[in-house]
Design a protein around this motif. Structure first.
Motif, PDB file in Angstrom:
ATOM      1  N   GLY A  68      11.497  -4.998  -2.988  1.00 11.49           N
ATOM      2  CA  GLY A  68      11.662  -4.564  -4.394  1.00 11.49           C
ATOM      3  C   GLY A  68      11.655  -5.693  -5.404  1.00 11.49           C
ATOM      4  O   GLY A  68      11.642  -5.440  -6.611  1.00 11.49           O
ATOM      5  N   THR A  69      11.654  -6.936  -4.931  1.00 12.86           N
ATOM      6  CA  THR A  69      11.629  -8.076  -5.862  1.00 12.86           C
ATOM      7  C   THR A  69      10.224  -8.443  -6.296  1.00 12.86           C
ATOM      8  O   THR A  69      10.046  -9.300  -7.153  1.00 12.86           O
ATOM      9  N   GLY A  70       9.223  -7.812  -5.678  1.00  6.86           N
ATOM     10  CA  GLY A  70       7.829  -8.192  -5.959  1.00  6.86           C
ATOM     11  C   GLY A  70       7.308  -7.530  -7.215  1.00  6.86           C
ATOM     12  O   GLY A  70       8.034  -6.844  -7.937  1.00  6.86           O
TER      13      GLY A  70
ATOM     14  N   LEU B 157       7.595   1.104   0.781  1.00  4.97           N
ATOM     15  CA  LEU B 157       7.316  -0.198   1.395  1.00  4.97           C
ATOM     16  C   LEU B 157       6.455  -1.016   0.436  1.00  4.97           C
ATOM     17  O   LEU B 157       5.233  -0.912   0.441  1.00  4.97           O
ATOM     18  N   ALA B 158       7.101  -1.849  -0.386  1.00  2.00           N
ATOM     19  CA  ALA B 158       6.379  -2.622  -1.409  1.00  2.00           C
ATOM     20  C   ALA B 158       6.172  -4.056  -0.923  1.00  2.00           C
ATOM     21  O   ALA B 158       6.667  -5.019  -1.518  1.00  2.00           O
ATOM     22  N   ILE B 159       5.466  -4.182   0.176  1.00  2.44           N
ATOM     23  CA  ILE B 159       5.287  -5.460   0.876  1.00  2.44           C
ATOM     24  C   ILE B 159       3.783  -5.721   1.006  1.00  2.44           C
ATOM     25  O   ILE B 159       3.018  -4.785   1.261  1.00  2.44           O
ATOM     26  N   PRO B 160       3.351  -6.978   0.862  1.00  3.60           N
ATOM     27  CA  PRO B 160       1.921  -7.259   1.098  1.00  3.60           C
ATOM     28  C   PRO B 160       1.517  -6.844   2.517  1.00  3.60           C
ATOM     29  O   PRO B 160       2.292  -7.011   3.466  1.00  3.60           O
ATOM     30  N   PHE B 161       0.292  -6.339   2.638  1.00  6.33           N
ATOM     31  CA  PHE B 161      -0.168  -5.836   3.940  1.00  6.33           C
ATOM     32  C   PHE B 161      -0.003  -6.867   5.057  1.00  6.33           C
ATOM     33  O   PHE B 161       0.429  -6.537   6.162  1.00  6.33           O
ATOM     34  N   GLN B 162      -0.320  -8.137   4.764  1.00  2.00           N
ATOM     35  CA  GLN B 162      -0.294  -9.139   5.841  1.00  2.00           C
ATOM     36  C   GLN B 162       1.110  -9.393   6.374  1.00  2.00           C
ATOM     37  O   GLN B 162       1.268  -9.942   7.464  1.00  2.00           O
ATOM     38  N   HIS B 163       2.152  -8.988   5.619  1.00  2.00           N
ATOM     39  CA  HIS B 163       3.531  -9.190   6.095  1.00  2.00           C
ATOM     40  C   HIS B 163       4.186  -7.883   6.552  1.00  2.00           C
ATOM     41  O   HIS B 163       5.376  -7.868   6.863  1.00  2.00           O
TER      42      HIS B 163
ATOM     43  N   ASN C 261      -2.779   3.202  -6.363  1.00  2.00           N
ATOM     44  CA  ASN C 261      -3.831   2.889  -7.333  1.00  2.00           C
ATOM     45  C   ASN C 261      -3.289   2.613  -8.734  1.00  2.00           C
ATOM     46  O   ASN C 261      -4.036   2.694  -9.712  1.00  2.00           O
ATOM     47  N   ILE C 262      -1.982   2.330  -8.853  1.00  2.00           N
ATOM     48  CA  ILE C 262      -1.416   1.987 -10.168  1.00  2.00           C
ATOM     49  C   ILE C 262      -1.031   0.513 -10.145  1.00  2.00           C
ATOM     50  O   ILE C 262      -0.299   0.067  -9.256  1.00  2.00           O
ATOM     51  N   ALA C 263      -1.496  -0.241 -11.122  1.00  2.00           N
ATOM     52  CA  ALA C 263      -1.247  -1.686 -11.163  1.00  2.00           C
ATOM     53  C   ALA C 263       0.201  -1.978 -11.546  1.00  2.00           C
ATOM     54  O   ALA C 263       0.807  -1.241 -12.349  1.00  2.00           O
ATOM     55  N   ALA C 264       0.725  -3.065 -10.989  1.00  2.00           N
ATOM     56  CA  ALA C 264       2.095  -3.470 -11.301  1.00  2.00           C
ATOM     57  C   ALA C 264       2.281  -3.641 -12.807  1.00  2.00           C
ATOM     58  O   ALA C 264       3.309  -3.258 -13.360  1.00  2.00           O
ATOM     59  N   GLY C 265       1.265  -4.208 -13.468  1.00  2.00           N
ATOM     60  CA  GLY C 265       1.359  -4.425 -14.921  1.00  2.00           C
ATOM     61  C   GLY C 265       1.569  -3.129 -15.682  1.00  2.00           C
ATOM     62  O   GLY C 265       2.272  -3.098 -16.701  1.00  2.00           O
ATOM     63  N   SER C 266       0.993  -2.041 -15.184  1.00  2.00           N
ATOM     64  CA  SER C 266       1.170  -0.746 -15.848  1.00  2.00           C
ATOM     65  C   SER C 266       2.593  -0.217 -15.654  1.00  2.00           C
ATOM     66  O   SER C 266       3.187   0.354 -16.563  1.00  2.00           O
ATOM     67  N   TRP C 267       3.124  -0.414 -14.446  1.00  2.00           N
ATOM     68  CA  TRP C 267       4.516   0.010 -14.205  1.00  2.00           C
ATOM     69  C   TRP C 267       5.468  -0.738 -15.138  1.00  2.00           C
ATOM     70  O   TRP C 267       6.447  -0.203 -15.616  1.00  2.00           O
TER      71      TRP C 267
END
Ligand SMILES: NC(=O)c1ccc[n+]([C@@H]2O[C@H](COP(=O)([O-])OP(=O)(O)OC[C@H]3O[C@@H](n4cnc5c(N)ncnc54)[C@H](OP(=O)(O)O)[C@@H]3O)[C@@H](O)[C@H]2O)c1
Length: 216
Positions: A8-10, A73-79, A138-144
């Motif tokens: 949640g910090t990302g 799950l708000a984690i990059p796929f590679q992790h 499909n929603i960008a972080a900047g929009s949130w």
């Protein structure tokens, strides 16, 4: 609904917390609870300044899983695989994957795992009693995060458990201006995830920011 956000910090986690915590209790997780508290405090500050409500707390990722009904799950796929193997207690939980496996050369491209999509890999890695849905891919972080800008987007929701999908559709509908669309079973999730590199390419080649989608 009690909404836990692992990672949640990302970028996307904080953005989601800003909007979802106005409507639901958000339990924001991190590998370091202190970092989660700092992000939660920042959410409270940003929403207080606007006179908006905020129910958010910062905890460890494991506490976010334990205390939530719906776990995002708000984690990059590679992790993702390493993160899931460090956590437990997903049995019976509704789990939302906004995760998009994306590669980049000159342009962005969909780079799925052998299972077909990030969501399908998550379903394989988690206990079978966890109920996985895709949403918010499909929603960008900047929009949130842009609380004063229009937030009129469509959200494709995929999943194999009808009750869990209903709860996730309800969560989507509870966020002002978002519209949820049932896109079918988890087998459809590769198509939902692959839309995001398309949006990133459109943004790049048009010099646009935070491109999103609406189904009408
Ligand atoms: N950014 C967007 O616009 C966007 C839009 C739609 C979907 N998504 C998807 O949402 C997910 C998160 O994206 P994001 O941009 O928010 O990612 P991010 O900011 O790069 O990272 C999110 C969080 O993941 C945790 N993390 C980082 N490295 C880790 C590691 N090695 N092991 C475990 N946890 C680690 C960190 O939390 P702690 O350090 O606090 O543990 C970090 O704050 C991705 O799967 C992405 O595809 C993103």
């Amino acid at each position: 609904v009690k909404v836990g956000i692992v990672g949640g910090t990302g970028d996307i986690g904080e953005g989601m917390a800003l909007r979802i915590s106005q409507v639901h209790e958000v339990i924001l997780g991190s590998r370091e609870a202190e970092r989660a508290c700092a992000t939660s405090d920042a959410c409270h500050l940003a929403l207080d300044e606007k006179g908006l409500p905020c129910t958010c707390s910062g905890v460890s990722n494991q506490d976010a899983v334990d205390r939530a009904e719906v776990v995002i799950l708000a984690i990059p796929f590679q992790h993702m695989a390493a993160t899931l193997s460090s956590l437990s207690g997903f049995e019976g939980k509704m789990v939302v994957s906004p995760v998009n496996p994306i590669g980049r050369k000159e342009h962005f491209f969909f780079a799925p795992p052998p299972e077909g999509s990030a969501a399908q890999q998550i379903a394989r890695l988690l206990p079978k009693e966890a109920k996985i849905c895709t949403a918010f891919n499909n929603i960008a972080a900047g929009s949130w995060k842009a609380l004063d800008a229009p937030f009129v987007y469509s959200v494709a929701v995929c999943g194999d458990d009808p009750a869990a999908k209903g709860v996730v559709m309800g969560l989507v509908a509870s966020i002002p201006h978002l519209a949820g669309f049932d896109a079918g079973p988890l087998a459809v999730s590769p198509m939902v995830e692959a839309v995001t590199p398309l949006l990133l390419n459109i943004a790049k080649y048009q010099k646009m920011r935070d491109v999103g989608i609406r189904f009408a």
